[in-house]
Write an enzyme that holds these catalytic residues in place. Sequence first.
Site, PDB file in Angstrom:
ATOM      1  N   HIS A 124       0.799  -1.105  -0.028  1.00 13.65           N
ATOM      2  CA  HIS A 124       0.021  -0.035  -0.054  1.00 13.65           C
ATOM      3  C   HIS A 124       0.936   1.195   0.148  1.00 13.65           C
ATOM      4  O   HIS A 124       2.002   1.184   0.430  1.00 13.65           O
ATOM      5  CB  HIS A 124      -1.011  -0.097   1.313  1.00 13.65           C
ATOM      6  N   ASP A 201       3.314  -4.213   7.882  1.00 14.00           N
ATOM      7  CA  ASP A 201       2.021  -3.552   7.922  1.00 14.00           C
ATOM      8  C   ASP A 201       0.901  -4.354   8.080  1.00 14.00           C
ATOM      9  O   ASP A 201       0.566  -5.442   7.306  1.00 14.00           O
ATOM     10  CB  ASP A 201       1.902  -3.024   6.333  1.00 14.00           C
ATOM     11  N   GLN A 204      -4.270  -5.029   7.151  1.00  9.97           N
ATOM     12  CA  GLN A 204      -5.350  -5.975   6.679  1.00  9.97           C
ATOM     13  C   GLN A 204      -5.233  -7.391   7.594  1.00  9.97           C
ATOM     14  O   GLN A 204      -6.304  -8.006   7.675  1.00  9.97           O
ATOM     15  CB  GLN A 204      -5.212  -6.112   5.241  1.00  9.97           C
ATOM     16  N   LYS A 227     -10.179  -0.093  10.744  1.00  9.69           N
ATOM     17  CA  LYS A 227     -10.281  -1.511   9.695  1.00  9.69           C
ATOM     18  C   LYS A 227     -10.764  -2.982  10.347  1.00  9.69           C
ATOM     19  O   LYS A 227     -10.816  -3.948  10.217  1.00  9.69           O
ATOM     20  CB  LYS A 227      -9.211  -1.560   9.340  1.00  9.69           C
ATOM     21  N   CYS A 364      -4.750   2.528  -3.454  1.00 10.01           N
ATOM     22  CA  CYS A 364      -3.689   2.889  -2.985  1.00 10.01           C
ATOM     23  C   CYS A 364      -2.476   2.100  -3.200  1.00 10.01           C
ATOM     24  O   CYS A 364      -1.770   1.848  -2.291  1.00 10.01           O
ATOM     25  CB  CYS A 364      -3.820   3.098  -1.515  1.00 10.01           C
TER      26      CYS A 364
HETATM   27  C1  LIG Z   1      -2.241  -2.916   3.520  1.00  6.50           C
HETATM   28  C2  LIG Z   1      -2.779  -1.504   3.970  1.00  6.50           C
HETATM   29  N1  LIG Z   1      -1.794  -0.723   4.537  1.00  6.50           N
HETATM   30  C3  LIG Z   1      -1.936   0.326   5.081  1.00  6.50           C
HETATM   31  C4  LIG Z   1      -3.207   0.994   4.974  1.00  6.50           C
HETATM   32  C5  LIG Z   1      -3.362   2.225   5.743  1.00  6.50           C
HETATM   33  O1  LIG Z   1      -4.264   2.368   6.425  1.00  6.50           O
HETATM   34  P1  LIG Z   1      -4.984   3.813   7.271  1.00  6.50           P
HETATM   35  O2  LIG Z   1      -5.406   4.513   6.000  1.00  6.50           O
HETATM   36  O3  LIG Z   1      -5.692   3.297   8.329  1.00  6.50           O
HETATM   37  O4  LIG Z   1      -3.443   4.487   7.636  1.00  6.50           O
HETATM   38  C6  LIG Z   1      -4.289   0.109   4.385  1.00  6.50           C
HETATM   39  C7  LIG Z   1      -5.492   0.752   4.051  1.00  6.50           C
HETATM   40  O5  LIG Z   1      -6.273   0.578   3.304  1.00  6.50           O
HETATM   41  C8  LIG Z   1      -3.838  -1.171   3.895  1.00  6.50           C
HETATM   42  O6  LIG Z   1      -5.025  -1.706   3.326  1.00  6.50           O
END
Ligand SMILES: Cc1ncc(COP(=O)(O)O)c(C=O)c1O
Length: 407
Positions: A124, A201, A204, A227, A364
């Site tokens: 992401h 990260d 998910q 999430k 993203c």
């Molecule tokens: C794999 C992954 N990493 C990071 C993020 C970023 O999350 P946030 O926008 O809550 O900071 C997301 C959000 O969709 C994601 O799916």
Amino acid sequence: MNIDFSTLKKDFPILEREVHPGKQLVYLDSTASTQKPQLVLDAMDEYYQKHNANIHRGVYTISEEATQMYEEAREKVAKFIHAPSRRNVIFTRNATESLNLVAFTWGRAYLKKGDTILLTEMEHHSNIVPWQIIAAEKELKIEFIPVLADGKLDLQAYELMLNKKPKVVSFTHMSNVLGTITPAKRITELAHQAGALVVIDGAQSVPHLPVDITDIDADFLAFSAHKMCGPTGIGALYGKLDILNAMPPFLGGGDMIRKVTFEGFTTSDVPAKFEAGTPAIAEAIGFGAAVDYLNSIGMEEIARHEQEIAKYGLEQLEASGIKVIGPRESRGGVLSFVMDEIHPHDIAQILDSEGIAVRAGHHCAQPLHLKFGLPATTRASFYLYNSKDDVNSLVKGLDKVKQMFDR
Ligand SMILES: Cc1ncc(COP(=O)(O)O)c(C=O)c1O
């Protein structure tokens, strides 16, 4: 535990909503953000109605109550990921801020010109851009572990890339586009053998899988409350204590200091050291309530339920000639797909007219889409409140799309 998932929808008031006359909401965008159960809304409401005060400062009753509720939430989040102690958990705004915190504090302190950071092609933007910023500042190199055509990571290429002794390996535990679940423990073990710091990260994975960070043994884990049935505006960063203790602070201000003089300052202990200013108190309490809710169902059960729905969804979509990207096994409840030449925005708009919420775009993860030669995809994603009926509604909605485009 034998959970009847069909009864869980009623815990989420928004899922009773009609979004258009006669069209009840079918929510298939939990990868972007999940819905909130009544219990989370009540926990935050109760804080504002009965205990609202700033924390860590007041010596009066409601401030002490608020402090206790905030710290209890930290304890719940720490236990949820099997962290050794509540002190391993820093509250941030979201997974994005957690990843930025690592890049800008650890990265700025320890990375040197010419060092390599290893990411994956399925990251992401939140796990790419902070590293690009610090790489530009410190003249670092970034390399990307390739994603294979089936959506899995190329682990052979990864092992070869470790020969170059990267200083950081930062990777997603579950792709928000492909649904791929990465072998986090193995990736971590190999990275540590090569002497790299490991950042996961978990945006998910933590909401959708049982995650034991002590067992995985990564140095950092980033995730967001919104999430995982919690509120927006709060996330967490898990870090190993010795690393957090040695790192410089992130933001400066109240709460993160022990002593301030006109000449300088000393920092508080971890985790306060990384929580400058008044935090998102109600949201932390909501986060704790969300963890209680997920625990009451069980993460193993949630993962099993979602994977069953995703498998059914995959079969149904493919049976109607739709191309779903990503692996066929080791995947979570995320289905990104393409339909001939029909633009994902048109697909999402037509589905919305049926009350079905899906996401359209690059989610993203622009570099990953580029790699697959796709400008955009349509993504349906599932959580504990979804059912096979929701998949059937999606398939019916997609039939309407095909009819409208004469396919
Ligand atoms: C794999 C992954 N990493 C990071 C993020 C970023 O999350 P946030 O926008 O809550 O900071 C997301 C959000 O969709 C994601 O799916």
